[in-house]
Write an enzyme that holds these catalytic residues in place. Sequence first.
Site, PDB file in Angstrom:
ATOM      1  N   GLY A  11     -49.734  -2.970 -13.395  1.00  0.00           N
ATOM      2  CA  GLY A  11     -50.087  -2.002 -14.433  1.00  0.00           C
ATOM      3  C   GLY A  11     -51.059  -2.581 -15.439  1.00  0.00           C
ATOM      4  CG  PHE A  14     -52.284  -0.021 -24.715  1.00  0.00           C
ATOM      5  CD1 PHE A  14     -53.412  -0.453 -25.381  1.00  0.00           C
ATOM      6  CD2 PHE A  14     -52.128   1.335 -24.483  1.00  0.00           C
ATOM      7  CE1 PHE A  14     -54.372   0.438 -25.822  1.00  0.00           C
ATOM      8  CE2 PHE A  14     -53.074   2.251 -24.919  1.00  0.00           C
ATOM      9  CZ  PHE A  14     -54.196   1.804 -25.589  1.00  0.00           C
ATOM     10  N   GLY A  15     -49.655  -2.832 -22.225  1.00  0.00           N
ATOM     11  CA  GLY A  15     -48.732  -3.947 -22.066  1.00  0.00           C
ATOM     12  C   GLY A  15     -49.228  -4.982 -21.071  1.00  0.00           C
ATOM     13  CB  VAL A  79     -46.635  -1.500  -6.719  1.00  0.00           C
ATOM     14  CG1 VAL A  79     -45.214  -2.028  -6.576  1.00  0.00           C
ATOM     15  CG2 VAL A  79     -47.606  -2.631  -7.005  1.00  0.00           C
ATOM     16  CD  GLU A 171     -53.340  12.662 -32.195  1.00  0.00           C
ATOM     17  OE1 GLU A 171     -53.516  11.836 -33.087  1.00  0.00           O
ATOM     18  OE2 GLU A 171     -53.116  12.357 -31.010  1.00  0.00           O
ATOM     19  CG  ASP A 300     -44.826   4.291 -22.584  1.00  0.00           C
ATOM     20  OD1 ASP A 300     -44.570   3.679 -23.635  1.00  0.00           O
ATOM     21  OD2 ASP A 300     -45.691   5.185 -22.502  1.00  0.00           O
ATOM     22  CB  ALA A 316     -50.560   2.055 -27.604  1.00  0.00           C
TER      23      ALA A 316
END
Lengths: 428, 428
Positions: A11, A14-15, A79, A171, A300, A316
């Site tokens: 992945g 952000f992480g 994966v 938003e 997440d 995030a």
Amino acid sequence: MERKHHVVVVGGGFGGLACVRDLKHKDVEITLIDSRNHHLFQPLLYQVATSILPTSDIAWPLRHLLRDRPEVNTLMAEVNGVDPQAKTVSLADGDSVSYDTLVLATGARHSYFGHDDWETAAPGLKTLEDATAIRRRMLSAFEAAERTSDPEERKALLTFAVVGAGPTGVELVGIIAELAQRVLPREFRSIDTRDARVLLLEAGPRVLAAFPEDLSAYTEHALTELGVEVRAGTAVTACDEESITIGDECIPSRTAIWAAGVKASRAAQWLGLEADRAGRTPVGPELTVEDHPEIFVIGDTASVRNTDGKPVPGVAPAAKQQGEYVARLVASRLGKGRNPGPFVYKHKGSLATIGRKAAVADFGWIKLRGTLAWWVWGVAHIYFLIGTRNRVAVVWSWFWSHTTGQNSARLITQGKQGIAVPKVTQVE
Amino acid sequence: MERKHHVVVVGGGFGGLACVRDLKHKDVEITLIDSRNHHLFQPLLYQVATSILPTSDIAWPLRHLLRDRPEVNTLMAEVNGVDPQAKTVSLADGDSVSYDTLVLATGARHSYFGHDDWETAAPGLKTLEDATAIRRRMLSAFEAAERTSDPEERKALLTFAVVGAGPTGVELVGIIAELAQRVLPREFRSIDTRDARVLLLEAGPRVLAAFPEDLSAYTEHALTELGVEVRAGTAVTACDEESITIGDECIPSRTAIWAAGVKASRAAQWLGLEADRAGRTPVGPELTVEDHPEIFVIGDTASVRNTDGKPVPGVAPAAKQQGEYVARLVASRLGKGRNPGPFVYKHKGSLATIGRKAAVADFGWIKLRGTLAWWVWGVAHIYFLIGTRNRVAVVWSWFWSHTTGQNSARLITQGKQGIAVPKVTQVE
């Protein structure tokens, strides 16, 4: 030559990316696996969906970001399983990759709370394709409304319903309302786009539930001023391509967008672990899974508790902090730095924009709203964007959109041509 | 109040849009029908396909371009027929639109010379979806090559074949070669992208057949310097997803792009007229069809002869001049200006770029090549782009790409996720 410790990161959000970044110079081999070729700056995805930004302003090829890291191998692959005993990750095309340390940072999609059949009618917003699909639906609805002579049909086409009043929902409706009220009116001849009904539907009692109550109230007021109908306190009970039902009230609407709930990726299934209600994998204070200190789950897709016992939010900055933490911990295990102790989440603040001129911000020690909050929001997002090119491009798109009132990316693409009613719902 | 003369224009490309533009203040009602919501600047489409520009830099919503023209009605609809007796255009969804004057400017797609089954294996480049599909195929091929361990497979994945050495074909191979030679090498670990084979296949004797021979020779030399293999004088005899065959030579290749031949849209069929070999509708000196002076066919879908008897080429400036001519003629018929006489095409010159630093230009009175020609090409294209926003955005993308050597829109989107071999060919 001794084989180096091999960290596999699944992945490139952000992480995962933060983890890879902070493992620089730690004498490890890294393999980053992602089913997409790009990192996506999800906080601005709603601006792609509402035609303010082009797709390439908020996405970067992962291997380009990692071009100066010869020890990082980037694989575009899907994966489909993990074998914790053999320490391998299996790929959909049959290959497998061995690891010494595994970091699963595979994110989440939307949850339809058991009504997965609603997804076709009310798509969520997590990928670039989601964003262009929503943009197509929304713009096509105005086009179809311009053409129909049936007043009921026109009304349904001009009704836009966003489900979920978190930051994304708020938003989205802000920009859709501005589009209908200010950007489009001069361009249509048969319809007055200001007749459009923009609904924000929230099952909970108020919008932006994670914010202080006064900022929620301000947001609701500001949205109403923009022409948004806020309907809090009533859950969606049915949803199809013709209408959306809240409680007992059926509202004909051809464009619904889902911004409620979160369903984690299948990391828990891969590991044979029991997930929580949202599908997230439970992890301990070091973000590892039970009995496998070499397997980390972050972002997440992980269910993390802060040192105070409270759940860490799926945002995030939290994913980033977790990625950085894992890098520090892995380095310390290899003797490259001190042990960071258990993971501690530091909440830096919450931000949400309301249309193109206002925002709310809650930093704990200070709360902001209105224009000043909008500037804080804008500067923060530009700052966190990766790369000079994108910063300049986004600032230019915003400047253009603000000074001319025009959105730059109002393109209907990838749909069937000449559609009269926007039923294009496949998210591919 | 008297009903105004109603001009229906089908197609919002260069020809249709020029016609609508020049009918301003001529006291006519106009309906512009297009199956897409945007005008596309096709001359730069190859830069979207090769990831230099984002889609929204070269496309604008038609109704936005015409927002200050209250007498123009823009319809997003697919036309499927014309009734010249009833003077109506029929739409795919069952509606019909009456006209006093009809202008068909519906363009062309690629011709596979009777081998339409080749389209899946070698898609053409006419729409934004074509461009993102080609971008996806090309970038996915590099990704798949990085992953495969089979040397034959890797070689086929790294072989890119462009069929047709007109300006589009030349421009495509130039950028693909630069991508493989200069942009990507640092980002891949298992493959050396400089091993990529980029083929330009041309059935005719030389590249850029419409240019003077010395410019053709220069172009071929410049392409060879960039690493392109130019194979002129041999026609493609077979093509599938595994390979492309020229003459008797079968070249394994997973990415082929078709930039040869033109097949006009179905305007002739709608009118019940016999088309020429390329499917184009024959028109007279006033660009009208036989027996129907109120029906004009212009641009790539028309077969027009210049006053000297030579065929008018299917290029953007020709379509524009035809659109402007029709506007003048219609106005004169309504007593708003003098009769322009028969249509006369003025050839302003030909331009083609070779990679990102050279170009060739032939203006008749002067021929240019190399860097100067590139600047002429760049300035001309920026000048002809519509709108300040896009001019600035394109200049920024080019500036970025030239100074950093990086392309800004290298995104793989709309394909199946995690594809190992790029077989995603559907152009939708």
